[in-house]
Motif scaffolding. Structure first.
Motif, PDB file in Angstrom:
ATOM      1  N   ASN A 272       0.861  -1.181   0.000  1.00  0.00           N
ATOM      2  CA  ASN A 272       0.000   0.000   0.000  1.00  0.00           C
ATOM      3  C   ASN A 272       0.898   1.231   0.000  1.00  0.00           C
ATOM      4  N   PRO A 273       1.105   1.842  -1.159  1.00  0.00           N
ATOM      5  CA  PRO A 273       2.026   2.978  -1.235  1.00  0.00           C
ATOM      6  C   PRO A 273       1.550   4.223  -0.486  1.00  0.00           C
ATOM      7  N   ASP A 274       0.311   4.220   0.004  1.00  0.00           N
ATOM      8  CA  ASP A 274      -0.186   5.354   0.785  1.00  0.00           C
ATOM      9  C   ASP A 274       0.290   5.333   2.236  1.00  0.00           C
ATOM     10  N   ILE A 275       0.923   4.238   2.654  1.00  0.00           N
ATOM     11  CA  ILE A 275       1.445   4.140   4.023  1.00  0.00           C
ATOM     12  C   ILE A 275       2.735   4.946   4.107  1.00  0.00           C
ATOM     13  N   SER A 276       2.825   5.808   5.104  1.00  0.00           N
ATOM     14  CA  SER A 276       4.016   6.639   5.256  1.00  0.00           C
ATOM     15  C   SER A 276       5.165   5.842   5.885  1.00  0.00           C
ATOM     16  N   GLU A 277       6.356   6.366   5.727  1.00  0.00           N
ATOM     17  CA  GLU A 277       7.528   5.738   6.349  1.00  0.00           C
ATOM     18  C   GLU A 277       7.364   5.676   7.866  1.00  0.00           C
ATOM     19  N   GLY A 278       6.827   6.739   8.457  1.00  0.00           N
ATOM     20  CA  GLY A 278       6.648   6.766   9.904  1.00  0.00           C
ATOM     21  C   GLY A 278       5.694   5.693  10.400  1.00  0.00           C
TER      22      GLY A 278
ATOM     23  N   GLU B  87       3.623   8.001  22.181  1.00  0.00           N
ATOM     24  CA  GLU B  87       4.672   9.003  22.010  1.00  0.00           C
ATOM     25  C   GLU B  87       5.164   9.023  20.563  1.00  0.00           C
ATOM     26  N   ASP B  88       5.436   7.842  19.994  1.00  0.00           N
ATOM     27  CA  ASP B  88       5.858   7.806  18.593  1.00  0.00           C
ATOM     28  C   ASP B  88       4.743   8.274  17.666  1.00  0.00           C
ATOM     29  N   SER B  89       3.504   7.982  18.009  1.00  0.00           N
ATOM     30  CA  SER B  89       2.365   8.460  17.210  1.00  0.00           C
ATOM     31  C   SER B  89       2.295   9.984  17.240  1.00  0.00           C
ATOM     32  N   ARG B  90       2.542  10.559  18.399  1.00  0.00           N
ATOM     33  CA  ARG B  90       2.542  12.025  18.525  1.00  0.00           C
ATOM     34  C   ARG B  90       3.692  12.650  17.722  1.00  0.00           C
ATOM     35  N   ILE B  91       4.854  12.011  17.780  1.00  0.00           N
ATOM     36  CA  ILE B  91       5.996  12.485  16.990  1.00  0.00           C
ATOM     37  C   ILE B  91       5.620  12.501  15.509  1.00  0.00           C
ATOM     38  N   LEU B  92       5.008  11.427  15.055  1.00  0.00           N
ATOM     39  CA  LEU B  92       4.599  11.322  13.655  1.00  0.00           C
ATOM     40  C   LEU B  92       3.547  12.373  13.300  1.00  0.00           C
TER      41      LEU B  92
ATOM     42  N   GLY C 141       4.779  15.838  12.588  1.00  0.00           N
ATOM     43  CA  GLY C 141       5.653  15.997  11.431  1.00  0.00           C
ATOM     44  C   GLY C 141       7.038  15.422  11.606  1.00  0.00           C
ATOM     45  N   GLY C 142       7.304  14.816  12.765  1.00  0.00           N
ATOM     46  CA  GLY C 142       8.601  14.203  13.008  1.00  0.00           C
ATOM     47  C   GLY C 142       8.633  12.756  12.539  1.00  0.00           C
ATOM     48  N   MET C 143       9.750  12.114  12.798  1.00  0.00           N
ATOM     49  CA  MET C 143       9.926  10.717  12.423  1.00  0.00           C
ATOM     50  C   MET C 143      10.346   9.923  13.652  1.00  0.00           C
TER      51      MET C 143
END
Length: 108
Positions: free
Chosen positions: A51-57, A82-87, A90-92
Motif C-alpha cells: 500500500n504505497p499510501d502508508i508513510s515511512e513513519g 509518544e511515537d504516534s505524537r511524533i509522527l 511531522g517528526g519521524m
C-alpha cells in the motif's frame, strides 16, 4: 511471559492487515505461522510495498510494534502513543536498532 507487549504485537499485526489487506504470514500452515512469528529470519514485506499510501513513519511504528523479541518492542502503550505524537507533529519516530528482528520488514 505475556504482558502488554504481547497486546502491542497483536495490534501491530492487526494494523498491518487493515492497512495492507494482507495478514503477516499468508499461505502458511498453523504450525509454520506460529514459527514465523518468532523466527528472526522470517518477516512480512514492507507494508509500503503493498500500500504505497502508508508513510515511512507508520511503517516504522508497525515494525516496532511487531518486534519479534519483547525487549525490542514498545514497552508500554505510552511509548506507542509518544511515537504516534511524533509522527503527527511531522517528526519521524526512531526505527528499530539494527539487528532487532521484526515481523514487519521495512526498507527492503
Amino acid at each position: 511471559n505475556l504482558d502488554v507487549r504481547s497486546d502491542i504485537y497483536c495490534l501491530g499485526a492487526t494494523l498491518y492487515h487493515l492497512l495492507t489487506g494482507r495478514i503477516l504470514f499468508p499461505d502458511l500452515s498453523n504450525d509454520d505461522t506460529l514459527r514465523a512469528h518468532v523466527d528472526p529470519e522470517v518477516s512480512a514485506p514492507d507494508p509500503r510495498s503493498l500500500n504505497p499510501d502508508i508513510s515511512e513513519g507508520v511503517a516504522v511504528i508497525l515494525s516496532k510494534m511487531c518486534a519479534k523479541e519483547t525487549d525490542g518492542r514498545y514497552g508500554s502503550w505510552e511509548d506507542v502513543l509518544e511515537d504516534s505524537r511524533i509522527l503527527q507533529s511531522g517528526g519521524m519516530p526512531d526505527p528499530l536498532p539494527d539487528g532487532v528482528p521484526s515481523s514487519v520488514r521495512i526498507g527492503r
